[in-house]
Design a protein around this motif. Structure first.
Motif, PDB file in Angstrom:
ATOM      1  N   ARG A   1       0.829  -1.215   0.000  1.00 38.93           N
ATOM      2  CA  ARG A   1       0.000   0.000   0.000  1.00 38.93           C
ATOM      3  C   ARG A   1       0.852   1.248   0.000  1.00 38.93           C
ATOM      4  O   ARG A   1       2.044   1.222   0.334  1.00 38.93           O
ATOM      5  CB  ARG A   1      -0.957   0.013   1.183  1.00 38.93           C
ATOM      6  CG  ARG A   1      -0.257  -0.147   2.510  1.00 38.93           C
ATOM      7  CD  ARG A   1      -1.282  -0.365   3.615  1.00 38.93           C
ATOM      8  NE  ARG A   1      -0.621  -0.655   4.879  1.00 38.93           N
ATOM      9  CZ  ARG A   1      -1.160  -0.408   6.059  1.00 38.93           C
ATOM     10  NH1 ARG A   1      -2.356   0.126   6.159  1.00 38.93           N
ATOM     11  NH2 ARG A   1      -0.499  -0.692   7.161  1.00 38.93           N
ATOM     12  N   THR A   2       0.200   2.345  -0.374  1.00 41.11           N
ATOM     13  CA  THR A   2       0.808   3.666  -0.369  1.00 41.11           C
ATOM     14  C   THR A   2      -0.003   4.525   0.588  1.00 41.11           C
ATOM     15  O   THR A   2      -1.231   4.576   0.487  1.00 41.11           O
ATOM     16  CB  THR A   2       0.797   4.243  -1.801  1.00 41.11           C
ATOM     17  OG1 THR A   2       1.597   3.387  -2.631  1.00 41.11           O
ATOM     18  CG2 THR A   2       1.365   5.650  -1.824  1.00 41.11           C
ATOM     19  N   ILE A   3       0.691   5.126   1.544  1.00 40.36           N
ATOM     20  CA  ILE A   3       0.019   5.858   2.616  1.00 40.36           C
ATOM     21  C   ILE A   3       0.453   7.316   2.579  1.00 40.36           C
ATOM     22  O   ILE A   3       1.649   7.605   2.542  1.00 40.36           O
ATOM     23  CB  ILE A   3       0.376   5.252   3.999  1.00 40.36           C
ATOM     24  CG1 ILE A   3       0.018   3.764   4.047  1.00 40.36           C
ATOM     25  CG2 ILE A   3      -0.305   6.027   5.128  1.00 40.36           C
ATOM     26  CD1 ILE A   3       0.547   3.032   5.278  1.00 40.36           C
ATOM     27  N   GLY A   4      -0.500   8.230   2.567  1.00 40.13           N
ATOM     28  CA  GLY A   4      -0.186   9.653   2.573  1.00 40.13           C
ATOM     29  C   GLY A   4      -0.683  10.338   3.836  1.00 40.13           C
ATOM     30  O   GLY A   4      -1.687   9.924   4.410  1.00 40.13           O
ATOM     31  N   VAL A   5       0.034  11.356   4.265  1.00 40.09           N
ATOM     32  CA  VAL A   5      -0.405  12.166   5.411  1.00 40.09           C
ATOM     33  C   VAL A   5      -0.895  13.497   4.826  1.00 40.09           C
ATOM     34  O   VAL A   5      -0.094  14.299   4.344  1.00 40.09           O
ATOM     35  CB  VAL A   5       0.747  12.400   6.407  1.00 40.09           C
ATOM     36  CG1 VAL A   5       0.297  13.290   7.551  1.00 40.09           C
ATOM     37  CG2 VAL A   5       1.264  11.059   6.936  1.00 40.09           C
ATOM     38  N   SER A   6      -2.223  13.711   4.843  1.00 36.53           N
ATOM     39  CA  SER A   6      -2.785  14.821   4.066  1.00 36.53           C
ATOM     40  C   SER A   6      -2.321  16.190   4.568  1.00 36.53           C
ATOM     41  O   SER A   6      -2.069  17.088   3.773  1.00 36.53           O
ATOM     42  CB  SER A   6      -4.314  14.734   4.057  1.00 36.53           C
ATOM     43  OG  SER A   6      -4.779  14.691   5.392  1.00 36.53           O
TER      44      SER A   6
END
Ligand SMILES: [Zn+2]
Length: 421
Positions: free
Chosen positions: A51-56
């Protein structure tokens, strides 16, 4: 229960003893951590979701969506401080704590990233790469290794360009297969497939042999049972390239003898970013007695065909990595088919590399590792060839090349002495 196990009862808890001394017809099946067997174990379902996880709020991203990636979770703790958690494929496990993820940010910024491990501790010096091919090891001033907590915290400049952060440089199954295909174009190298991994990847064999005789005396090479052990893989590649190369020793050796090599025993673990085990959740280098795993079984079954044909084994090598370079050899009082070969081989390495300090640690031959199975099957001398995690890669190649040349020289000297078959 054996005498030694009864003795253990005096010192240890009953549970440990029952597990450590559980036996089958073939002997003790678990001698590492209590409860260890080589029967297929389930993998941890939360170990390594792709998965690819972003911190908005901050625009920082992390991903493990590539071959050999490993990142179990990624989140912002506070401010510019982030945490990557890393779990092994299953536990208990030796803490060869592999990690590999990509990191980037929508804007240029400096962040701190903590590597936090479950069921393990920080081991490998972080390596950075933008292209996945050229890697730079972080300087010890560029990260903080908290030995008590078992974590490492990196300070990194991130921007839109994706940055790989990895325990070691990538050395995936694709690299090994591509290399094998390339040397198999040589007229005296033959590649074949001896079996499949749990996930159906090929367990390949390379035979270097210009004798015209498939039963010529052989050197047996195995490698990459343990996925993170990239320096060992590099050593194996150079070792083999020396046997296929143009050195006079190599030309002479190939005309009389052969090398039989299985360079990639654990392709699923390598590409899955595992710490140590195969997809069956097992340490393959503990399965050389019970052969519960398809990868070890395939290699052993293939080698047993040599045994049945009476092929003489000159030497056995199994490539690995650990904290420093070390040759795990066999106790000197163990009778073998070529007495003293290991000592002469190691001395010969020093003749080629006088400044290289050889570290040798001999062992008995009881444990169910590849080296010992080869010995029990063929009566040959052997080594578990350990390359240091941080050994400069140029030195890894120099030592592997010297190891190959020295072994060829010593075998060629035996010409008259060694029984042909
Ligand atoms: Zn290993």
């Amino acid at each position: 229960m054996s005498k030694s196990c009864n003795r253990l009862l005096i010192f240890a808890g009953i549970l440990f003893v029952l597990q450590a001394c559980k036996t089958t017809d073939t002997g003790i099946i678990s001698y590492d951590p209590p409860g260890r067997t080589t029967l297929t174990q389930p993998l941890d379902p939360h170990q390594n979701h792709a998965r690819t996880i972003g911190v908005s709020e901050t625009g920082v991203w992390a991903s493990n969506e590539f071959v050999a990636g490993r990142m179990s979770d990624f989140y912002r703790v506070d401010g510019d401080f982030y945490r990557v958690t890393i779990r092994p494929e299953n536990a208990p496990i030796n803490w060869s704590s592999w990690y590999s993820f990509k990191l980037w940010s929508e804007t240029e910024q400096t962040i701190q990233v903590e590597l936090a491990y479950e069921n393990g501790f920080h081991r490998y010096i972080p390596k950075l790469s933008v292209d996945g091919y050229n890697w730079t090891a972080l300087d010890t001033t560029e990260f903080v290794h908290d030995r008590d907590a078992g974590t490492a915290t990196l300070t990194l400049d991130v921007g839109p360009e994706k940055l790989f952060v990895s325990a070691q440089e990538h050395f995936t199954s694709d690299r090994v297969y591509t290399w094998a295909d390339s040397i198999a174009t040589l007229p005296y190298v033959e590649q074949s497939v001896v079996g499949q991994s749990h996930l159906g990847r090929d367990i390949i064999k390379l035979v270097v042999n210009a004798t015209g005789n498939p039963d010529a005396p052989m050197i047996i090479v195995t490698g990459r049972q343990h996925p993170p052990e990239v320096p060992g893989a590099l050593g194996l590649e150079t070792f083999m390239n020396t046997f296929t190369g143009d050195e006079p020793e190599a030309v002479a050796f190939r005309a009389r003898y052969q090398v039989v090599a299985y360079p990639l025993l654990n392709p699923d673990g390598v590409d899955g970013g595992h710490w140590r085990h195969n997809f069956g959740g097992v340490d393959l280098n503990r399965d050389w007695r019970d052969f519960n795993q398809p990868e070890t079984r395939a290699v052993a079954d293939d080698l047993l065909t040599y045994k049945e044909r009476g092929v003489f084994a000159l030497y056995g090598l199994d490539f690995h990595s650990t904290i420093h370079d070390v040759f795990y050899t066999m106790n000197k009082d163990i009778p073998t088919n070529i007495p003293g070969l290991t000592d002469r081989w190691l001395e010969g390495i020093n003749t080629i590399l006088p400044d290289y300090e050889i570290r040798e640690e001999p062992f008995g031959v009881a444990s169910p590792v590849a080296k010992n199975w080869k010995y029990h099957t063929f009566n040959n001398n052997g080594v578990t060839y350990e390359v240091g995690d941080n050994t400069p890669r140029e030195l890894v190649r120099d030592v592997a090349r010297a190891s190959a040349i020295s072994l060829m020289r010593e075998v060629l000297k035996l010409e008259q002495a060694a029984p042909g078959n």
